[in-house]
Design a protein around this motif. Structure first.
Motif, PDB file in Angstrom:
ATOM      1  N   TRP A 108      42.702  28.386  26.079  1.00 16.08           N
ATOM      2  CA  TRP A 108      43.396  29.131  27.123  1.00 16.08           C
ATOM      3  C   TRP A 108      43.180  30.620  26.872  1.00 16.08           C
ATOM      4  N   PRO A 109      42.793  31.407  27.874  1.00 19.57           N
ATOM      5  CA  PRO A 109      42.903  32.858  27.706  1.00 19.57           C
ATOM      6  C   PRO A 109      44.394  33.193  27.692  1.00 19.57           C
ATOM      7  N   ALA A 110      44.834  33.906  26.660  1.00 21.37           N
ATOM      8  CA  ALA A 110      46.277  34.101  26.499  1.00 21.37           C
ATOM      9  C   ALA A 110      46.800  35.295  27.271  1.00 21.37           C
ATOM     10  N   ASP A 111      45.906  36.125  27.806  1.00 21.96           N
ATOM     11  CA  ASP A 111      46.383  37.216  28.655  1.00 21.96           C
ATOM     12  C   ASP A 111      45.384  37.450  29.786  1.00 21.96           C
ATOM     13  N   ALA A 112      45.845  38.254  30.726  1.00 21.41           N
ATOM     14  CA  ALA A 112      45.047  38.450  31.937  1.00 21.41           C
ATOM     15  C   ALA A 112      43.734  39.154  31.632  1.00 21.41           C
ATOM     16  N   SER A 113      43.754  40.093  30.666  1.00 22.49           N
ATOM     17  CA  SER A 113      42.514  40.834  30.413  1.00 22.49           C
ATOM     18  C   SER A 113      41.450  39.944  29.754  1.00 22.49           C
ATOM     19  N   THR A 114      41.873  39.018  28.900  1.00 24.06           N
ATOM     20  CA  THR A 114      40.909  38.070  28.329  1.00 24.06           C
ATOM     21  C   THR A 114      40.317  37.210  29.439  1.00 24.06           C
ATOM     22  N   ALA A 115      41.195  36.718  30.311  1.00 27.08           N
ATOM     23  CA  ALA A 115      40.726  35.879  31.411  1.00 27.08           C
ATOM     24  C   ALA A 115      39.734  36.656  32.270  1.00 27.08           C
ATOM     25  N   HIS A 116      40.078  37.921  32.552  1.00 24.94           N
ATOM     26  CA  HIS A 116      39.210  38.752  33.388  1.00 24.94           C
ATOM     27  C   HIS A 116      37.863  38.975  32.693  1.00 24.94           C
ATOM     28  N   ALA A 117      37.920  39.277  31.392  1.00 21.51           N
ATOM     29  CA  ALA A 117      36.679  39.546  30.650  1.00 21.51           C
ATOM     30  C   ALA A 117      35.777  38.320  30.609  1.00 21.51           C
ATOM     31  N   CYS A 118      36.386  37.132  30.637  1.00 23.31           N
ATOM     32  CA  CYS A 118      35.597  35.902  30.535  1.00 23.31           C
ATOM     33  C   CYS A 118      35.241  35.340  31.909  1.00 23.31           C
ATOM     34  N   GLY A 119      35.819  35.908  32.944  1.00 25.05           N
ATOM     35  CA  GLY A 119      35.480  35.455  34.287  1.00 25.05           C
ATOM     36  C   GLY A 119      36.154  34.153  34.685  1.00 25.05           C
ATOM     37  N   VAL A 120      37.367  33.930  34.161  1.00 28.59           N
ATOM     38  CA  VAL A 120      38.118  32.734  34.569  1.00 28.59           C
ATOM     39  C   VAL A 120      39.481  33.185  35.089  1.00 28.59           C
ATOM     40  N   ALA A 121      40.123  32.277  35.819  1.00 32.44           N
ATOM     41  CA  ALA A 121      41.447  32.601  36.355  1.00 32.44           C
ATOM     42  C   ALA A 121      42.480  32.537  35.234  1.00 32.44           C
ATOM     43  N   PHE A 122      43.454  33.431  35.289  1.00 32.82           N
ATOM     44  CA  PHE A 122      44.507  33.431  34.265  1.00 32.82           C
ATOM     45  C   PHE A 122      45.664  32.555  34.728  1.00 32.82           C
ATOM     46  N   ASP A 123      46.016  31.591  33.890  1.00 34.34           N
ATOM     47  CA  ASP A 123      47.160  30.732  34.200  1.00 34.34           C
ATOM     48  C   ASP A 123      48.331  31.217  33.339  1.00 34.34           C
ATOM     49  N   PRO A 124      49.281  31.941  33.915  1.00 33.23           N
ATOM     50  CA  PRO A 124      50.353  32.522  33.090  1.00 33.23           C
ATOM     51  C   PRO A 124      51.301  31.472  32.511  1.00 33.23           C
ATOM     52  N   VAL A 125      51.241  30.231  33.009  1.00 37.39           N
ATOM     53  CA  VAL A 125      52.158  29.207  32.471  1.00 37.39           C
ATOM     54  C   VAL A 125      51.408  28.207  31.585  1.00 37.39           C
ATOM     55  N   PHE A 126      50.112  28.407  31.416  1.00 39.44           N
ATOM     56  CA  PHE A 126      49.291  27.549  30.540  1.00 39.44           C
ATOM     57  C   PHE A 126      49.522  26.064  30.828  1.00 39.44           C
ATOM     58  N   ASP A 127      49.640  25.748  32.070  1.00 34.59           N
ATOM     59  CA  ASP A 127      49.847  24.370  32.516  1.00 34.59           C
ATOM     60  C   ASP A 127      51.033  23.715  31.802  1.00 34.59           C
ATOM     61  N   GLY A 128      51.985  24.521  31.418  1.00 40.44           N
ATOM     62  CA  GLY A 128      53.201  23.983  30.796  1.00 40.44           C
ATOM     63  C   GLY A 128      53.077  23.681  29.314  1.00 40.44           C
ATOM     64  N   GLU A 129      51.918  24.036  28.712  1.00 46.22           N
ATOM     65  CA  GLU A 129      51.710  23.698  27.295  1.00 46.22           C
ATOM     66  C   GLU A 129      52.512  24.583  26.339  1.00 46.22           C
TER      67      GLU A 129
END
Lengths: 146, 504
Positions: A108-129
């Motif tokens: 999981w990218p743990a923050d929005a900037s990691t998600a952005h840098a990797c080109g994936v959508a950021f899931d702020p709830v980590f699918d409940g994990e």
């Protein structure tokens, strides 16, 4: 907060992503965002190990009387890994390596900037994990009577 | 002067007539005993077109016609058999089929649209093989082009898929129900500028296969049998596979002393490095091997069977401890695995390093776009001491030769402790710890040393000096021997540091 040199990640489901740099340094199994729990039997593992990947240790790793097992339990806080901004080619590849693991759904990218840098959508709830990492809902403030 | 005692049947020392006395004995075994030719087992399913009775016996697989007859044409066992025999045609092969599940077979659609406005061809690549149909201007996309391609797909009877057409849509369905079909990839190509379009559904990979067969009954059938290499016809998804678990567990428990059946499992994963890592960590036993080739063109079960064939070829030769580093593109190599279609799937050195570190056996792609075996690792390869499969193969061969020689030299023997110093020697049928060591253990150790398979056999701390034998202190009918061996390691790396030292 992610710097341009690091990604912040969390372990995902039961997927194991080898900690490239740590394994190179220690020559021991190590997985990003996970910690090993060892016990004599599966039943003796802590509750936190429920659902975590488990392996049986070989005799080469354990020479005691009891067969031992090892569960790779997800840490409950984000882990920093290096991104692809190092001048040495090998380190750049290491950064690309973790980005690829995020892209293929291993972390999981743990923050929005990691998600952005990797080109994936950021899931702020980590699918409940990771319920403990969800932002705490603010208490509604009563409007003052005028 | 050396002497040689020779006792021929019926010839006593007082037999006097001059004669050439000859006795020929057959089936006496080789010098070191004969453990027999290694055997290979393919575990899969029986299609309804196969005549084999599921779960009941391992059928010997001699010819392709037999494989088709037993398990069905295009069955996973047939596919694996073809992959294995493409590199090795001399193996002693068997197959056992489990009952096919009641699940869903994976499928994909290929959709054509637009009447052809010119001459061209439509291509489909699956399982590393490409087929094509040509068309002319004015050909209908459905009843001509799609119909022709459907027929050509069905002509590939060895493929594990069938095709059906409705209007311009071809549905390709995996022959075996379950998740194995979810790893069959398609690539389509049609001549451009001819109006007709050709599109594969989804990501081009068959999907929706569900509910796998169960190996439990088939494995119980072969519980007491010995196969040197077992290839489960399994395309594992993500980090676990129940079929792989059952085979792995049986290989592990049967190798324990009570059964003494030492076998090796060879499987493959085409999943991501993350999922393959989870998979190999779950099955991290020295007797298991998991090849890794992300998004491979061939099915993982084809890769496993193919590489099992390579290993069989090499390891049944003079050197079972052979190195596979870089095996594939060499002129004498027999290797047909293809590189992945997309260059982004070719593993980087960092990924290869990680794969090796966790016990995966990666397939790399070199700069000439040729696939090759990076290294042949055990699934327990996270521990560098047991990373090379040669450690397992050589150790197993050593033990097999040891037990074969013991059986040939000491059949139905009696037992006693070593004769006291100065005492009269026991008759020949009595096995003592020293006699076991002299007649069985030392010759096999020396043989393996001379073949370069073991090192540190001689010397004050070598295997010969360190081997201990003795009667069991509790069980009076048992001799114990502890034999430390060191399999000759493989040279994986060499470092050169070149310093140019001109002055001025």
């Amino acid at each position: 907060m992610t710097t341009e040199h690091t990604y912040l990640v969390l372990a995902k489901g039961s997927v194991l992503v080898a900690d490239y740099e740590r394994m190179k340094a220690t020559e021991r199994l190590s997985f990003v965002g996970r910690k090993a729990h060892r016990a004599p039997t599966v039943d003796a593992l802590p509750t936190a190990a429920c659902g975590a990947p488990i392996r049986t240790l070989d005799a080469t790793e354990w020479t005691g009387d009891d067969p031992r097992v090892e569960a790779w339990v997800a840490k409950r806080v984000p882990t920093k890994v290096s991104a692809a901004t190092h001048p040495e080619p090998e380190r750049r590849e290491a950064g690309g390596y973790y980005r690829k693991r995020i892209l293929e759904g291993g972390l999981w990218p743990a923050d929005a900037s990691t998600a952005h840098a990797c080109g994936v959508a950021f899931d702020p709830v980590f699918d409940g994990e990771y319920p403990e990492l969800l932002p705490v809902a603010s208490t509604p403030v009563k409007a003052k009577k005028e | 002067m050396g002497t040689l005692a020779l006792s021929l049947t019926g010839i006593s020392t007082n037999w006097l007539p001059p004669a050439q006395l000859i006795q020929v004995q057959f089936a006496q075994g080789t010098l070191l005993g004969d453990p027999g030719q290694p055997k290979v087992l393919l575990v899969g399913t029986v299609l309804t077109s196969g005549s084999a009775t599921a779960d009941t016996q391992a059928y010997p697989l001699g010819t392709e016609a037999e494989v088709i007859d037993y398990f069905g044409e295009g069955s996973d066992i047939h596919v694996a058999w073809r992959a294995f025999t493409s590199v090795c045609k001399t193996a002693n092969m068997y197959g056992i089929g489990a009952t096919e599940s009641d699940g869903t077979a994976a499928s994909i659609t290929i959709t054509f649209a637009g009447t052809a406005a010119g001459v061209g061809s439509a291509e489909l690549t699956m399982f590393g093989e490409t087929i094509s149909v040509s068309f002319a201007s004015g050909d209908a996309f459905d009843t001509a082009i799609a119909e022709d391609l459907k027929d050509v797909i069905n002509d590939q009877t060895h493929w594990p898929v069938t095709a059906a057409r409705s209007l311009g849509v071809i549905t390709i369905t995996y022959k075996t129900k379950g998740t194995n079909g979810n790893w069959a990839r398609t690539h389509v190509k049609i001549t451009s500028g001819v109006t007709t379009t050709m599109v594969a559904g989804g990501t081009g990979v068959l999907a929706s296969g569900a509910t796998d067969e169960v190996f439990t009954t088939a494995l119980s059938t072969i519980l007491a049998s010995h196969y040197d290499y077992i290839v489960p016809c399994v395309n594992p998804t993500a980090g676990a596979d129940a079929r792989l678990s059952s085979v792995s567990a049986q290989v592990l428990t049967q190798a324990l002393p009570a059964s003494g059946i030492r076998q090796q499992l060879i499987a493959a994963s085409a999943d991501s490095l993350s999922n393959a890592t989870t998979l190999v960590t779950a099955y991290n036993k020295a007797a298991n091997q998991i090849w890794w080739h992300t998004n491979s063109e061939e099915l993982p079960l084809q890769i496993a069977a193919h590489n099992a064939g390579v290993r069989y070829n090499e390891e049944t030769g003079a050197d079972p401890g052979v190195s596979y580093d870089g095996y594939g593109p060499g002129t004498n190599d027999v290797f047909f695995i293809k590189p992945q279609y997309s260059g982004s799937d070719h593993p980087t050195q960092a990924e290869i390093n990680t794969a090796l570190s966790v016990g995966l056996s990666p397939i790399g792609v070199n700069s000439q776009d040729k696939a090759y075996m990076v290294m042949s690792c055990t699934a327990a390869g996270a521990d560098p001491r047991i990373r090379d499969t040669s450690k397992v193969t050589v150790s197993y061969r050593f033990v097999n030769d040891l037990v074969a020689r013991d059986a040939s030299i000491w059949p139905r023997a009696k037992i006693a402790d070593n004769e006291p110093v100065g005492a009269r020697k026991y008759p020949a049928k009595i096995c003592t710890p020293t006699r076991l060591r002299d007649t069985v253990i030392e010759p096999v150790l020396r043989e393996f040393r001379d073949r370069g398979l073991l090192i540190e056999v001689d010397g004050p701390t070598g295997s010969l000096a360190s081997t201990a034998t003795g009667l069991d202190p509790t069980v009076s009918t048992r001799i114990n021997a502890r034999i430390p061996i060191k399999v000759t390691p493989l040279r994986h790396q060499v470092q050169f540091l070149v310093n140019e030292v001109s002055t001025g």
